[in-house]
Design an enzyme around this catalytic site. Sequence first.
Site, PDB file in Angstrom:
ATOM      1  N   HIS A  26       0.406  -3.853  -1.118  1.00  0.00           N
ATOM      2  CA  HIS A  26       1.664  -4.008  -0.383  1.00  0.00           C
ATOM      3  C   HIS A  26       2.630  -4.847  -1.220  1.00  0.00           C
ATOM      4  O   HIS A  26       2.220  -5.765  -1.919  1.00  0.00           O
ATOM      5  CB  HIS A  26       1.407  -4.686   0.970  1.00  0.00           C
ATOM      6  CG  HIS A  26       2.625  -4.661   1.841  1.00  0.00           C
ATOM      7  ND1 HIS A  26       3.641  -5.576   1.709  1.00  0.00           N
ATOM      8  CD2 HIS A  26       3.001  -3.814   2.829  1.00  0.00           C
ATOM      9  CE1 HIS A  26       4.588  -5.292   2.592  1.00  0.00           C
ATOM     10  NE2 HIS A  26       4.222  -4.220   3.281  1.00  0.00           N
ATOM     11  N   GLY A  79      11.895  -4.607   5.681  1.00  0.00           N
ATOM     12  CA  GLY A  79      12.397  -5.767   6.413  1.00  0.00           C
ATOM     13  C   GLY A  79      13.898  -5.985   6.297  1.00  0.00           C
ATOM     14  O   GLY A  79      14.406  -7.042   6.662  1.00  0.00           O
ATOM     15  N   SER A 122      11.644  -0.477   7.247  1.00  0.00           N
ATOM     16  CA  SER A 122      12.624  -0.513   8.331  1.00  0.00           C
ATOM     17  C   SER A 122      12.569   0.717   9.242  1.00  0.00           C
ATOM     18  O   SER A 122      13.602   1.220   9.682  1.00  0.00           O
ATOM     19  CB  SER A 122      14.045  -0.701   7.783  1.00  0.00           C
ATOM     20  OG  SER A 122      14.157  -1.947   7.123  1.00  0.00           O
ATOM     21  N   GLU A 150       4.528  -7.170  -0.566  1.00  0.00           N
ATOM     22  CA  GLU A 150       4.492  -8.623  -0.341  1.00  0.00           C
ATOM     23  C   GLU A 150       3.279  -9.250  -1.032  1.00  0.00           C
ATOM     24  O   GLU A 150       3.339 -10.400  -1.466  1.00  0.00           O
ATOM     25  CB  GLU A 150       4.527  -8.915   1.164  1.00  0.00           C
ATOM     26  CG  GLU A 150       5.936  -8.693   1.718  1.00  0.00           C
ATOM     27  CD  GLU A 150       5.997  -8.235   3.160  1.00  0.00           C
ATOM     28  OE1 GLU A 150       5.018  -8.395   3.901  1.00  0.00           O
ATOM     29  OE2 GLU A 150       7.051  -7.671   3.541  1.00  0.00           O
ATOM     30  N   GLY A 185       8.055  -4.695  11.140  1.00  0.00           N
ATOM     31  CA  GLY A 185       8.699  -5.379  12.269  1.00  0.00           C
ATOM     32  C   GLY A 185       8.599  -4.642  13.598  1.00  0.00           C
ATOM     33  O   GLY A 185       8.263  -5.243  14.625  1.00  0.00           O
ATOM     34  N   GLU A 242       6.841   2.918   0.023  1.00  0.00           N
ATOM     35  CA  GLU A 242       7.668   1.883   0.644  1.00  0.00           C
ATOM     36  C   GLU A 242       8.656   1.320  -0.376  1.00  0.00           C
ATOM     37  O   GLU A 242       8.302   0.426  -1.161  1.00  0.00           O
ATOM     38  CB  GLU A 242       6.795   0.733   1.145  1.00  0.00           C
ATOM     39  CG  GLU A 242       5.785   1.121   2.187  1.00  0.00           C
ATOM     40  CD  GLU A 242       5.390  -0.082   3.025  1.00  0.00           C
ATOM     41  OE1 GLU A 242       5.705  -0.078   4.216  1.00  0.00           O
ATOM     42  OE2 GLU A 242       4.811  -1.026   2.481  1.00  0.00           O
ATOM     43  N   ASN A 295       1.780  -2.579  10.595  1.00  0.00           N
ATOM     44  CA  ASN A 295       1.400  -3.710   9.743  1.00  0.00           C
ATOM     45  C   ASN A 295       1.987  -4.975  10.378  1.00  0.00           C
ATOM     46  O   ASN A 295       3.182  -5.216  10.276  1.00  0.00           O
ATOM     47  CB  ASN A 295       1.956  -3.478   8.330  1.00  0.00           C
ATOM     48  CG  ASN A 295       1.769  -4.684   7.422  1.00  0.00           C
ATOM     49  OD1 ASN A 295       1.021  -5.608   7.751  1.00  0.00           O
ATOM     50  ND2 ASN A 295       2.451  -4.687   6.295  1.00  0.00           N
ATOM     51  N   LYS A 328       1.596  -7.974   9.585  1.00  0.00           N
ATOM     52  CA  LYS A 328       1.871  -9.058   8.619  1.00  0.00           C
ATOM     53  C   LYS A 328       1.326 -10.393   9.158  1.00  0.00           C
ATOM     54  O   LYS A 328       0.242 -10.401   9.728  1.00  0.00           O
ATOM     55  CB  LYS A 328       3.359  -9.104   8.290  1.00  0.00           C
ATOM     56  CG  LYS A 328       3.872  -7.718   7.849  1.00  0.00           C
ATOM     57  CD  LYS A 328       5.216  -7.729   7.214  1.00  0.00           C
ATOM     58  CE  LYS A 328       5.596  -6.303   6.806  1.00  0.00           C
ATOM     59  NZ  LYS A 328       6.828  -6.227   6.039  1.00  0.00           N
TER      60      LYS A 328
HETATM   61  P1  PGA Z   1       9.277  -3.156   7.939  1.00  0.00           P
HETATM   62  O1  PGA Z   1       7.994  -3.376   6.996  1.00  0.00           O
HETATM   63  O2  PGA Z   1       8.979  -1.995   8.822  1.00  0.00           O
HETATM   64  O3  PGA Z   1       9.446  -4.447   8.676  1.00  0.00           O
HETATM   65  O4  PGA Z   1      10.433  -2.870   7.010  1.00  0.00           O
HETATM   66  C1  PGA Z   1       7.279  -2.297   6.483  1.00  0.00           C
HETATM   67  C2  PGA Z   1       6.113  -2.776   5.669  1.00  0.00           C
HETATM   68  O5  PGA Z   1       6.232  -3.805   4.997  1.00  0.00           O
HETATM   69  O6  PGA Z   1       5.040  -2.156   5.676  1.00  0.00           O
END
Ligand code: PGA
Length: 254
Positions: free
Chosen positions: A94, A177, A216, A96, A238, A171, A10, A12
């Site tokens: 998601h 993150g 993460s 976010e 990330g 998640e 992803n 983002k």
């Molecule tokens: P992250 O994000 O691997 O940066 O923690 C995961 C996600 O939001 O799908």
Amino acid sequence: MTRPRIVIGNWKMNPLTPAAATTLATAVAREAGRVVRVGVAPPALFIPVVAEVLRETRVGIYAQDVSAEEKGAFTGQIAATMLTSYVNGTLVGHSEARRYLGDDDERVAKKLIQVLRAGLEAVLCIGEREDEFDAGATEDVLAAQLGAPLHALSESDRDGRMTERFVIAYEPVWAIGTGRPATGEHATAATKTIRRVLEEDGGIDGDAIPILYGGSVTASGAIEFAKAEGIDGALVGGASLKAEEFAGIVRAFA
Ligand code: PGA
């Protein structure tokens, strides 16, 4: 029951130029093996250019979000039908999008149906916040987040075919993150809850639905989730922006 192994990056709101998106997609395609289903979810604007790069490869393309509506006066939105020319599927719900764009369980449920009706794969993202985790409320939160989507599915999926394209990403919000992934044990417990709710509340065979872990995930940390019972892949934020790191995660699940 053998479920597919799936690893999706992803991206983002990254990278910031089509050239950089092309470079990243090319590198991901070079590293992708054959055992695991690999996908990337670029920013919506770059989907066509990334789709072109990945056309002859095994790497799938996903959108990060989609409109809950079919078509019409919804400025700024992208309909599931529009996505069908470019992507294999899309994320819905998601954390976010829930946090910054106001998605609630009802809207997420509408998005899920739009996506599945359009013939796309839907990756439904669910997970508890930190305060909910601390309060030991993970099970309740997951059941609540699945409520509206499962209800909508039971009304729309008359012949059971829609669930063939249904994937869940667990998640935990506190792990996204933060550099603080959940443990494999916690993720496994979550998959058990999710599959129980799928069966009890949705009448869906939970063993048939792939569940990815997200939050993460790194190449070195991926092994724990690859080994964790009930986890079928990863949704990577990330670490998916670095092709080599992402390839390490894909290898962990191979
Ligand atoms: P992250 O994000 O691997 O940066 O923690 C995961 C996600 O939001 O799908």
